[in-house]
Design a protein around this motif. Structure first.
Motif, PDB file in Angstrom:
ATOM      1  N   UNK A 159      86.972  38.098  13.927  1.00  0.00           N
ATOM      2  CA  UNK A 159      87.429  36.769  13.518  1.00  0.00           C
ATOM      3  C   UNK A 159      88.918  36.614  13.773  1.00  0.00           C
ATOM      4  N   UNK A 160      89.300  35.505  14.376  1.00  0.00           N
ATOM      5  CA  UNK A 160      90.716  35.191  14.594  1.00  0.00           C
ATOM      6  C   UNK A 160      91.155  34.118  13.601  1.00  0.00           C
ATOM      7  N   UNK A 161      92.316  34.339  12.993  1.00  0.00           N
ATOM      8  CA  UNK A 161      92.880  33.375  12.059  1.00  0.00           C
ATOM      9  C   UNK A 161      93.870  32.484  12.805  1.00  0.00           C
ATOM     10  N   UNK A 162      93.545  31.187  12.880  1.00  0.00           N
ATOM     11  CA  UNK A 162      94.395  30.225  13.558  1.00  0.00           C
ATOM     12  C   UNK A 162      95.022  29.298  12.518  1.00  0.00           C
ATOM     13  N   UNK A 163      95.930  28.441  12.971  1.00  0.00           N
ATOM     14  CA  UNK A 163      96.542  27.477  12.058  1.00  0.00           C
ATOM     15  C   UNK A 163      95.511  26.471  11.544  1.00  0.00           C
ATOM     16  N   UNK A 164      94.531  26.178  12.372  1.00  0.00           N
ATOM     17  CA  UNK A 164      93.562  25.135  12.063  1.00  0.00           C
ATOM     18  C   UNK A 164      92.209  25.673  11.632  1.00  0.00           C
ATOM     19  N   UNK A 165      92.117  26.958  11.355  1.00  0.00           N
ATOM     20  CA  UNK A 165      90.855  27.507  10.882  1.00  0.00           C
ATOM     21  C   UNK A 165      90.579  28.899  11.410  1.00  0.00           C
ATOM     22  N   UNK A 166      89.311  29.291  11.345  1.00  0.00           N
ATOM     23  CA  UNK A 166      88.870  30.593  11.811  1.00  0.00           C
ATOM     24  C   UNK A 166      88.097  30.438  13.117  1.00  0.00           C
ATOM     25  N   UNK A 167      88.330  31.346  14.032  1.00  0.00           N
ATOM     26  CA  UNK A 167      87.547  31.400  15.253  1.00  0.00           C
ATOM     27  C   UNK A 167      86.570  32.571  15.136  1.00  0.00           C
ATOM     28  N   UNK A 168      85.270  32.257  15.104  1.00  0.00           N
ATOM     29  CA  UNK A 168      84.239  33.289  15.054  1.00  0.00           C
ATOM     30  C   UNK A 168      84.055  33.836  16.470  1.00  0.00           C
ATOM     31  N   UNK A 169      84.808  34.869  16.802  1.00  0.00           N
ATOM     32  CA  UNK A 169      84.844  35.382  18.175  1.00  0.00           C
ATOM     33  C   UNK A 169      83.530  36.052  18.554  1.00  0.00           C
ATOM     34  N   UNK A 170      83.048  36.956  17.694  1.00  0.00           N
ATOM     35  CA  UNK A 170      81.831  37.694  18.016  1.00  0.00           C
ATOM     36  C   UNK A 170      81.342  38.403  16.763  1.00  0.00           C
ATOM     37  N   UNK A 171      80.033  38.546  16.642  1.00  0.00           N
ATOM     38  CA  UNK A 171      79.435  39.300  15.546  1.00  0.00           C
ATOM     39  C   UNK A 171      78.410  40.259  16.111  1.00  0.00           C
ATOM     40  N   UNK A 172      78.447  41.498  15.653  1.00  0.00           N
ATOM     41  CA  UNK A 172      77.402  42.459  16.015  1.00  0.00           C
ATOM     42  C   UNK A 172      76.926  43.147  14.744  1.00  0.00           C
ATOM     43  N   UNK A 173      75.643  43.549  14.748  1.00  0.00           N
ATOM     44  CA  UNK A 173      75.060  44.017  13.498  1.00  0.00           C
ATOM     45  C   UNK A 173      73.908  44.982  13.750  1.00  0.00           C
ATOM     46  N   UNK A 174      73.492  45.644  12.665  1.00  0.00           N
ATOM     47  CA  UNK A 174      72.417  46.629  12.734  1.00  0.00           C
ATOM     48  C   UNK A 174      71.096  45.903  12.998  1.00  0.00           C
ATOM     49  N   UNK A 175      70.344  46.336  13.999  1.00  0.00           N
ATOM     50  CA  UNK A 175      69.119  45.620  14.351  1.00  0.00           C
ATOM     51  C   UNK A 175      67.945  45.874  13.411  1.00  0.00           C
TER      52      UNK A 175
END
Length: 235
Positions: A159-175
């Motif tokens: 997740x990137x923290x920007x001035x105007x909100x959060x950017x959900x860059x990528x999510x990976x998880x246990x299958x």
């Protein structure tokens, strides 16, 4: 505030589209010599740019406009009945913010996710070098949110923290935890985190009508899409 008029951009040669078969794509990149600071990033996100590794980019296709930037206005988001169930199922997870990094634990989670969910994509086969260049950057605005159950790492939301909100860059998880819907929960958690932090929105990247892998984004309502350089709410 960055003067965007002074920035340089470069367009790629047409290449095979990653999302739509039989389509050719062109991508517009910010000059890689330009330092990416949070102000530049935030302003360009309003114009539909996303980050991948060191690069800010957006589609620049001449004959196709299928990729539409999307975001969720955090203050107005109302979870559906199904989303409330997903939140309840994951109430036992602990979430911690960590700087981007590559460890055996994190990489093994990423590799298992790519191999089980994206073996037909351009990130297969996974490698540590690819993982690092894609997601591990020592920038003050980027974090790994780690979702754990009794210490076991189940998911990571980049997740990137920007001035105007959060950017959900990528999510990976246990299958092996399909009932938890970890990918969806990670987005729901980021929306709530943005709301509590009084941030404007969570930026989800591009929605493509004819791409099945992008269809989940319309599950979050209200959703805003960038149409003719204006954010339009889709109810």
């Amino acid at each position: 505030m960055t003067n965007l008029a002074h920035l340089k951009f470069y367009a790629t040669h047409p290449h095979a589209c990653s999302y739509l078969e039989d389509q050719r794509a062109t991508t517009l990149f910010l000059d890689p010599q330009q330092q990416i600071d949070v102000d530049t990033y935030s302003q360009l996100s309003e114009l539909g740019f996303r980050r991948s590794g060191d690069h800010l980019y957006r589609p620049h296709c001449q004959a196709c406009s299928a990729c539409i930037a999307s975001r969720i206005p955090a203050a107005d988001f109302a979870p559906s009945r199904q989303q409330k169930r997903i939140i309840k199922r994951n109430a036992d997870l602990q979430v911690n913010a960590q700087p981007p990094r590559v460890t055996d634990e994190i990489y093994q989670l990423y590799a298992g996710y790519i191999e089980s969910r994206h073996a037909d994509g351009d990130m297969y086969p996974p490698s540590r070098e690819q993982f690092s260049s894609f997601l591990v950057r020592d920038w003050p605005f980027s974090l790994f949110y780690e979702f754990r159950l009794d210490g076991e790492l189940l998911a990571v939301a980049v997740t990137d923290h920007m001035r105007n909100g959060l950017s959900a860059v990528y999510t990976f998880y246990h299958p092996d935890h399909p009932r938890r819907s970890l990918g969806r929960f990670a987005i729901l958690w980021q929306i709530e985190h943005a709301r509590r932090s009084e941030m404007e929105a969570v930026y989800l990247g591009y929605w493509i009508k004819n791409c099945r892998k992008m269809s989940y984004k319309t599950e979050y309502r209200p959703l805003e899409m960038l149409v003719n350089q204006r954010w339009v709410r889709i109810n």
